[in-house]
Design an enzyme around this catalytic site. Structure first.
Site, PDB file in Angstrom:
ATOM      1  N   ASP A   1      34.025  43.016  14.805  1.00 11.68           N
ATOM      2  CA  ASP A   1      35.235  43.573  14.195  1.00 11.68           C
ATOM      3  C   ASP A   1      36.481  42.723  14.512  1.00 11.68           C
ATOM      4  O   ASP A   1      36.401  41.705  15.203  1.00 11.68           O
ATOM      5  CB  ASP A   1      35.387  45.018  14.722  1.00 11.68           C
ATOM      6  CG  ASP A   1      35.923  45.968  13.663  1.00 11.68           C
ATOM      7  OD1 ASP A   1      36.608  45.510  12.738  1.00 11.68           O
ATOM      8  OD2 ASP A   1      35.673  47.176  13.783  1.00 11.68           O
TER       9      ASP A   1
ATOM     10  N   ASP B   1      38.561  49.581   5.382  1.00  8.18           N
ATOM     11  CA  ASP B   1      37.441  50.528   5.438  1.00  8.18           C
ATOM     12  C   ASP B   1      37.277  51.340   4.152  1.00  8.18           C
ATOM     13  O   ASP B   1      38.251  51.731   3.507  1.00  8.18           O
ATOM     14  CB  ASP B   1      37.640  51.508   6.590  1.00  8.18           C
ATOM     15  CG  ASP B   1      37.452  50.821   7.935  1.00  8.18           C
ATOM     16  OD1 ASP B   1      37.266  49.579   7.953  1.00  8.18           O
ATOM     17  OD2 ASP B   1      37.494  51.512   8.961  1.00  8.18           O
TER      18      ASP B   1
HETATM   19  C1  GLA Z   1      36.894  49.234  11.941  1.00  6.45           C
HETATM   20  C2  GLA Z   1      35.750  48.815  11.019  1.00  6.45           C
HETATM   21  C3  GLA Z   1      34.858  50.018  10.766  1.00  6.45           C
HETATM   22  C4  GLA Z   1      34.311  50.539  12.083  1.00  6.45           C
HETATM   23  C5  GLA Z   1      35.463  50.876  13.034  1.00  6.45           C
HETATM   24  C6  GLA Z   1      34.972  51.195  14.435  1.00  6.45           C
HETATM   25  O1  GLA Z   1      37.738  50.139  11.319  1.00  6.45           O
HETATM   26  O2  GLA Z   1      36.242  48.295   9.821  1.00  6.45           O
HETATM   27  O3  GLA Z   1      33.797  49.681   9.894  1.00  6.45           O
HETATM   28  O4  GLA Z   1      33.472  49.577  12.660  1.00  6.45           O
HETATM   29  O5  GLA Z   1      36.375  49.792  13.144  1.00  6.45           O
HETATM   30  O6  GLA Z   1      35.996  51.486  15.320  1.00  6.45           O
END
Ligand code: GLA
Length: 421
Positions: A168, A223
């Site tokens: 990430d 997301d």
């Molecule tokens: C980010 C990523 C998500 C998930 C969260 C976890 O937002 O884009 O897909 O992995 O972190 O904290």
């Protein structure tokens, strides 16, 4: 890179001793070859878009070894494994601290048997095991991340038997994205265990422009959110409904191909925010995009409709087509978009997406000129006749000598496979 310079300096010394002209060629070849030996990703791990499951969309931080083991069991028993799903990935929140030597520690309450035992269990089911970390100091959920610990973490993952790393981009102030992902790629490579590298940078630093050399897939957006076409604001950032994410894929298809995929985020099918039609449209479009198919629902309690969507082998075959060509939007008229995806053996996938909540008529004269500039493929239905197969109804709709005339329900698709007669 240290080894690169070390070997290069040895070659220089050799040349000086040998004083031979041929050695100049030797040096040039070394310049070309050595970087590819000492800085690379593992090849051959994602010839088609990766398929699996990830804990985040449904469970967030509520992860445990029990959940992951039950999910692996369900992946096998439900038939998802047979349909092609392979990776079981724990997302954020499995990690709780670093020990006095800097090694990452799994939450002992939630993972009492340890991560190695969990990986062994998943492998015993014939599946592969994935884990999550982040390039910054802390993960997006505030857990310890990999900055400054990349090689140590990569070795730990290799020892545990990890097969997939989602990496990430939170808490990365001052880091250069490409360099940070290269550091982890090199760490994974030097740890020696083939690990699929899933880069989750959200698209801000255009990972499609540099990602093919670095990882096997890269997130193209922020997301996903469990709705068809909404924006969900978290204040300083937003998550995006399925249609919003789809629109953000515009212009990216030329960057994807076997071994390196655009990742429009994990699936929301079966999480409650989408109707059955919307779930089918979401899954179909991810198939048309040659996107990784990472289920994000509770596999232990799926409705029949959800399972039917996730395991439609004809839709999956379009996603997993060996050519690995991402589909493209051919036309948009009123609420209906027409998408094409060239497939191997001269086949094509065609998907009519109705973005409106009310039914729409779709018509298509197969003699229409459809030429894909990227793949240089021409539908050419004036010369060839194709059989038309409805992927969701699982029935033949005749051939391309007859124009198509159908109705597509609201927020749904008509997805077809054309096969040359
Ligand atoms: C980010 C990523 C998500 C998930 C969260 C976890 O937002 O884009 O897909 O992995 O972190 O904290």
């Amino acid at each position: 890179m240290y080894f690169y310079w070390l070997i290069l300096s040895k070659i220089f010394k050799m040349v000086i001793r040998m004083k031979k002209f041929n050695s100049v060629f030797f040096i040039i070849i070394s310049f070309l070859i050595i970087p590819t030996i000492y800085a690379q990703k593992f090849e051959g791990l994602a010839k088609t878009p990766p398929m699996g499951w990830n804990s985040w969309n449904k469970f967030g931080c509520n992860v445990s070894e029990k959940l992951i083991m039950e999910t692996a069991d369900a992946m096998v028993l439900s038939g998802m494994k047979d349909a092609g799903y392979q990776y079981v990935v724990i997302d954020d929140c499995w990690q709780i601290a670093r020990d006095s030597l800097g090694f990452i520690v799994a939450d002992p309450q939630r993972f009492p048997s340890g991560i190695k035992a969990l990986a062994d269990y998943i492998h015993s089911k014939g599946l592969k095991f994935g884990i999550y970390s982040c390039a910054g100091n802390t993960t997006c959920a505030g857990r310890p991340a990999s900055r400054g610990h990349e090689y140590q973490d990569a070795l730990t993952y290799a020892k545990w038997g990890v097969d997939y790393l989602k990496y990430d981009w939170c808490d990365t102030d001052g880091l250069n994205a490409e360099a940070a992902y290269i550091t982890m790629r090199d760490a994974l490579y030097s740890a020696g265990r083939p690990i699929l590298f899933s880069m989750c940078e959200w698209g801000g630093n255009k990972p499609w422009e540099w990602g093919a050399e670095v990882g096997h897939m890269w997130r193209t957006t922020g997301d996903i959110y469990d709705c068809f076409d909404c924006e969900y604001s978290h204040g300083t950032w937003s998550s995006w409904g399925v249609m919003k994410i789809l629109d953000m894929q515009d212009g990216l298809r030329e960057y994807a191909g076997p071994g390196h995929w655009n990742d429009p985020d994990m699936l929301e099918v079966g999480n409650g925010g989408l109707t059955v039609n919307e779930g089918r449209a979401h899954f179909s479009m991810w198939c048309m995009l040659a996107a990784p198919l990472i289920a994000g629902n509770d596999l232990t309690s799926m409705s029949e409709e959800t399972l039917e969507i996730l395991t439609n082998t004809d839709a999956i075959a379009i996603n997993q087509d060996a050519l690995g060509i991402q589909g493209f939007k051919f036309a948009a008229k009123d609420s209906v978009e027409t998408w094409f995806k060239p497939l191997e053996n001269g086949d094509w996938a065609v998907c009519f997406l109705n973005r409106s909540s009310t039914p729409a008529k779709v018509g298509f004269d197969w003699k229409t000129k459809v030429y894909d500039d990227f793949s240089k493929r021409d539908l050419g239905a004036t010369k060839s006749v194709y059989q038309v197969f409805d992927v969701w109804k699982k029935k033949s709709l005749g051939d391309t000598n007859t124009s198509l005339n159908k109705e597509v329900p609201g927020h749904d698709v008509l997805m077809l496979r054309l096969s040359e007669k």
